[in-house]
Design an enzyme around this catalytic site. Structure first.
Site, PDB file in Angstrom:
ATOM      1  N   ALA A  70       0.845  -1.198   0.000  1.00 60.75           N
ATOM      2  CA  ALA A  70       0.000   0.000   0.000  1.00 60.75           C
ATOM      3  C   ALA A  70       0.876   1.242   0.000  1.00 60.75           C
ATOM      4  O   ALA A  70       2.009   1.222   0.484  1.00 60.75           O
ATOM      5  CB  ALA A  70      -0.924   0.008   1.216  1.00 60.75           C
ATOM      6  N   ASP A  71       0.330   2.312  -0.548  1.00 66.20           N
ATOM      7  CA  ASP A  71       1.017   3.599  -0.523  1.00 66.20           C
ATOM      8  C   ASP A  71      -0.040   4.701  -0.476  1.00 66.20           C
ATOM      9  O   ASP A  71      -1.083   4.588  -1.127  1.00 66.20           O
ATOM     10  CB  ASP A  71       1.903   3.786  -1.753  1.00 66.20           C
ATOM     11  CG  ASP A  71       2.834   4.971  -1.561  1.00 66.20           C
ATOM     12  OD1 ASP A  71       3.821   4.830  -0.815  1.00 66.20           O
ATOM     13  OD2 ASP A  71       2.550   6.047  -2.125  1.00 66.20           O
TER      14      ASP A  71
END
Length: 187
Positions: A70-71
């Site tokens: 995730a970012d």
């Protein structure tokens, strides 16, 4: 959650881990350094999906595992705001968010034996007008320095948030309901 899913979180973020834990998801954390350089001119939604994919694919996956990367980025006036590198940068970011609505994008990538699922969530956040002294007081807490856009909605900056439109957990760093629906529900 189903006992057969072997989930690996490809993130050092204690906030992401806490979101999964609070949702009753069993997982392990395995992180590998990855090149997070973005291609020039990439859109925010493509940037977060690209970086989530880079992070998920950097982790050595064992057969049967699902690796989740995730970012998160904050976008204000068309500009991507990552994590501030200095007090001045944090001040500048918070000044830009004061009294305005900005967007928070989180990209998610899940890699399994069979497929790769990549998507993003967007949440709009409106800040109250905040004074220079309020910004400096917040920076003094040290909280802004490991957070996109120089703030954590779940921390001291919560008092600056006038409203949100979208998933609160997306702003924290992991859109858990979308992850549940798209990845975990049928695993």
């Amino acid at each position: 959650m189903s006992g057969k899913l072997s989930l690996v979180l490809a993130s050092k973020s204690p906030r992401r881990a806490e979101i999964l834990k609070n949702a009753g998801v069993d997982f392990t954390v395995r992180v590998q350094d990855a090149d997070e350089t973005l291609p020039d001119g990439i859109s925010p939604e493509n940037a977060v999906m690209y970086l989530a994919s880079v992070k998920a694919n950097a982790v050595k996956r064992k057969k049967g595992e699902t690796v989740l990367g995730a970012d998160t980025v904050v976008v204000s006036d068309g500009k991507i705001l990552g994590k501030p590198c200095s007090r001045e940068q944090a001040f500048s970011m918070l000044r830009a968010l004061s009294g305005k609505t900005h967007s928070v994008y989180t990209g998610v990538c899940a890699v399994t034996d069979e497929k790769t699922e990549t998507f993003f969530e967007k949440t709009d956040v409106t800040f109250l007008e905040i004074s220079d002294s309020e910004i400096n007081g917040y920076i003094d807490t040290g909280e802004p320095f490991d957070k996109a856009g120089a703030y954590g909605i779940q921390g001291f900056a919560s008092k600056f948030v006038k409203s949100i439109n979208g998933d609160y957990f997306n702003v924290v760093g992991l859109p858990i309901s979308s992850i549940y629906e798209k990845i975990l529900k049928n695993s």
